[in-house]
Design a protein around this motif. Structure first.
Motif, PDB file in Angstrom:
ATOM      1  N   ARG A   1      43.708  45.495 -13.751  1.00 26.82           N
ATOM      2  CA  ARG A   1      45.059  45.106 -13.327  1.00 26.82           C
ATOM      3  C   ARG A   1      45.043  43.745 -12.664  1.00 26.82           C
ATOM      4  O   ARG A   1      45.909  42.915 -12.926  1.00 26.82           O
ATOM      5  CB  ARG A   1      45.628  46.142 -12.363  1.00 26.82           C
ATOM      6  CG  ARG A   1      46.031  47.417 -13.011  1.00 26.82           C
ATOM      7  CD  ARG A   1      46.593  48.371 -12.005  1.00 26.82           C
ATOM      8  NE  ARG A   1      46.908  49.635 -12.638  1.00 26.82           N
ATOM      9  CZ  ARG A   1      47.174  50.730 -11.988  1.00 26.82           C
ATOM     10  NH1 ARG A   1      47.166  50.742 -10.671  1.00 26.82           N
ATOM     11  NH2 ARG A   1      47.449  51.835 -12.629  1.00 26.82           N
ATOM     12  N   LYS A   2      44.066  43.530 -11.794  1.00 26.28           N
ATOM     13  CA  LYS A   2      43.964  42.244 -11.105  1.00 26.28           C
ATOM     14  C   LYS A   2      43.773  41.112 -12.117  1.00 26.28           C
ATOM     15  O   LYS A   2      44.415  40.073 -12.016  1.00 26.28           O
ATOM     16  CB  LYS A   2      42.820  42.273 -10.104  1.00 26.28           C
ATOM     17  CG  LYS A   2      42.669  41.005  -9.315  1.00 26.28           C
ATOM     18  CD  LYS A   2      41.575  41.148  -8.286  1.00 26.28           C
ATOM     19  CE  LYS A   2      41.160  39.886  -7.679  1.00 26.28           C
ATOM     20  NZ  LYS A   2      41.770  39.219  -6.726  1.00 26.28           N
TER      21      LYS A   2
ATOM     22  N   ILE B   1      53.353  44.440  -7.137  1.00 24.99           N
ATOM     23  CA  ILE B   1      52.345  45.216  -7.869  1.00 24.99           C
ATOM     24  C   ILE B   1      50.994  45.115  -7.177  1.00 24.99           C
ATOM     25  O   ILE B   1      50.284  46.115  -7.006  1.00 24.99           O
ATOM     26  CB  ILE B   1      52.244  44.740  -9.334  1.00 24.99           C
ATOM     27  CG1 ILE B   1      53.532  45.079 -10.082  1.00 24.99           C
ATOM     28  CG2 ILE B   1      51.037  45.371 -10.037  1.00 24.99           C
ATOM     29  CD1 ILE B   1      53.664  44.386 -11.422  1.00 24.99           C
ATOM     30  N   THR B   2      50.633  43.910  -6.758  1.00 22.81           N
ATOM     31  CA  THR B   2      49.355  43.701  -6.079  1.00 22.81           C
ATOM     32  C   THR B   2      49.295  44.515  -4.795  1.00 22.81           C
ATOM     33  O   THR B   2      48.272  45.121  -4.477  1.00 22.81           O
ATOM     34  CB  THR B   2      49.142  42.204  -5.780  1.00 22.81           C
ATOM     35  OG1 THR B   2      49.206  41.485  -7.010  1.00 22.81           O
ATOM     36  CG2 THR B   2      47.803  41.952  -5.133  1.00 22.81           C
TER      37      THR B   2
ATOM     38  N   GLN C   1      41.682  49.046 -11.283  1.00 19.82           N
ATOM     39  CA  GLN C   1      42.165  47.966 -10.428  1.00 19.82           C
ATOM     40  C   GLN C   1      41.616  46.600 -10.822  1.00 19.82           C
ATOM     41  O   GLN C   1      42.381  45.633 -10.832  1.00 19.82           O
ATOM     42  CB  GLN C   1      41.892  48.277  -8.966  1.00 19.82           C
ATOM     43  CG  GLN C   1      42.815  49.341  -8.423  1.00 19.82           C
ATOM     44  CD  GLN C   1      42.652  49.557  -6.942  1.00 19.82           C
ATOM     45  OE1 GLN C   1      41.855  48.899  -6.297  1.00 19.82           O
ATOM     46  NE2 GLN C   1      43.414  50.486  -6.410  1.00 19.82           N
TER      47      GLN C   1
ATOM     48  N   ILE D   1      48.560  48.185  -5.535  1.00 26.29           N
ATOM     49  CA  ILE D   1      47.191  48.539  -5.920  1.00 26.29           C
ATOM     50  C   ILE D   1      46.199  48.244  -4.800  1.00 26.29           C
ATOM     51  O   ILE D   1      45.005  48.404  -4.984  1.00 26.29           O
ATOM     52  CB  ILE D   1      46.754  47.866  -7.245  1.00 26.29           C
ATOM     53  CG1 ILE D   1      46.745  46.352  -7.148  1.00 26.29           C
ATOM     54  CG2 ILE D   1      47.612  48.341  -8.389  1.00 26.29           C
ATOM     55  CD1 ILE D   1      46.175  45.666  -8.378  1.00 26.29           C
TER      56      ILE D   1
END
Length: 78
Positions: free
Chosen positions: A5-6, A43-44, A2, A47
Protein backbone atom coordinates in the motif's frame (compact mmCIF):
# COMPACT_ATOMS: atom_id res chain seq x y z
CA UNK A 1 0.03 -5.61 2.67
CA UNK A 2 1.16 -2.34 4.26
CA UNK A 3 4.46 -2.14 2.35
CA UNK A 4 2.55 -2.68 -0.90
CA UNK A 5 0.00 0.00 0.00
CA UNK A 6 2.79 2.40 0.90
CA UNK A 7 4.52 1.73 -2.43
CA UNK A 8 1.29 2.30 -4.37
CA UNK A 9 0.60 5.54 -2.50
CA UNK A 10 4.12 6.78 -3.16
CA UNK A 11 3.76 6.02 -6.86
CA UNK A 12 0.44 7.86 -6.98
CA UNK A 13 1.97 10.87 -5.26
CA UNK A 14 4.93 10.93 -7.66
CA UNK A 15 2.51 10.82 -10.59
CA UNK A 16 0.42 13.69 -9.24
CA UNK A 17 3.51 15.70 -8.33
CA UNK A 18 4.85 15.35 -11.88
CA UNK A 19 1.46 16.41 -13.21
CA UNK A 20 1.44 19.44 -10.89
CA UNK A 21 4.97 20.35 -11.98
CA UNK A 22 3.82 20.37 -15.61
CA UNK A 23 0.42 22.04 -15.20
CA UNK A 24 0.66 23.69 -11.78
CA UNK A 25 -0.53 27.06 -13.09
CA UNK A 26 -4.03 25.62 -13.61
CA UNK A 27 -6.10 26.12 -10.42
CA UNK A 28 -8.20 23.03 -11.13
CA UNK A 29 -5.05 20.90 -11.32
CA UNK A 30 -3.74 22.40 -8.06
CA UNK A 31 -7.09 21.72 -6.39
CA UNK A 32 -7.01 18.12 -7.58
CA UNK A 33 -3.46 17.80 -6.26
CA UNK A 34 -4.55 19.15 -2.88
CA UNK A 35 -7.47 16.73 -2.75
CA UNK A 36 -5.19 13.85 -3.73
CA UNK A 37 -2.71 14.66 -0.98
CA UNK A 38 -5.59 14.77 1.48
CA UNK A 39 -6.89 11.36 0.38
CA UNK A 40 -3.41 9.86 0.51
CA UNK A 41 -2.94 11.30 4.01
CA UNK A 42 -6.19 9.78 5.19
CA UNK A 43 -5.31 6.36 3.77
CA UNK A 44 -1.78 6.57 5.16
CA UNK A 45 -3.16 7.43 8.58
CA UNK A 46 -5.53 4.45 8.45
CA UNK A 47 -2.69 2.02 7.74
CA UNK A 48 -0.74 3.34 10.69
CA UNK A 49 1.88 5.83 9.51
CA UNK A 50 0.86 9.04 11.24
CA UNK A 51 4.12 10.89 10.48
CA UNK A 52 3.79 10.20 6.74
CA UNK A 53 0.11 11.14 6.91
CA UNK A 54 0.95 14.45 8.56
CA UNK A 55 3.35 15.33 5.73
CA UNK A 56 0.61 14.70 3.15
CA UNK A 57 -1.98 16.66 5.18
CA UNK A 58 0.46 19.59 5.33
CA UNK A 59 1.08 19.43 1.57
CA UNK A 60 -2.68 19.43 0.96
CA UNK A 61 -3.13 22.39 3.29
CA UNK A 62 -0.32 24.34 1.61
CA UNK A 63 -1.86 23.79 -1.82
CA UNK A 64 -5.32 24.87 -0.63
CA UNK A 65 -3.88 27.94 1.12
CA UNK A 66 -2.14 28.93 -2.10
CA UNK A 67 -5.39 28.57 -4.01
CA UNK A 68 -7.24 30.68 -1.45
CA UNK A 69 -4.61 33.43 -1.66
CA UNK A 70 -4.70 33.39 -5.46
CA UNK A 71 -8.51 33.14 -5.70
CA UNK A 72 -10.02 34.64 -2.52
CA UNK A 73 -13.51 34.79 -3.99
CA UNK A 74 -13.66 31.05 -4.79
CA UNK A 75 -15.40 29.42 -1.81
CA UNK A 76 -14.79 25.93 -3.18
CA UNK A 77 -11.13 26.21 -2.12
CA UNK A 78 -12.04 27.15 1.42
Amino acid sequence: MQPLRKELLEKALRYYQAFLDQRGDDPAVRAEGAATHYRVAWITQMIGSKADALASYERSLNLYEGLIRAHPGETKYQ
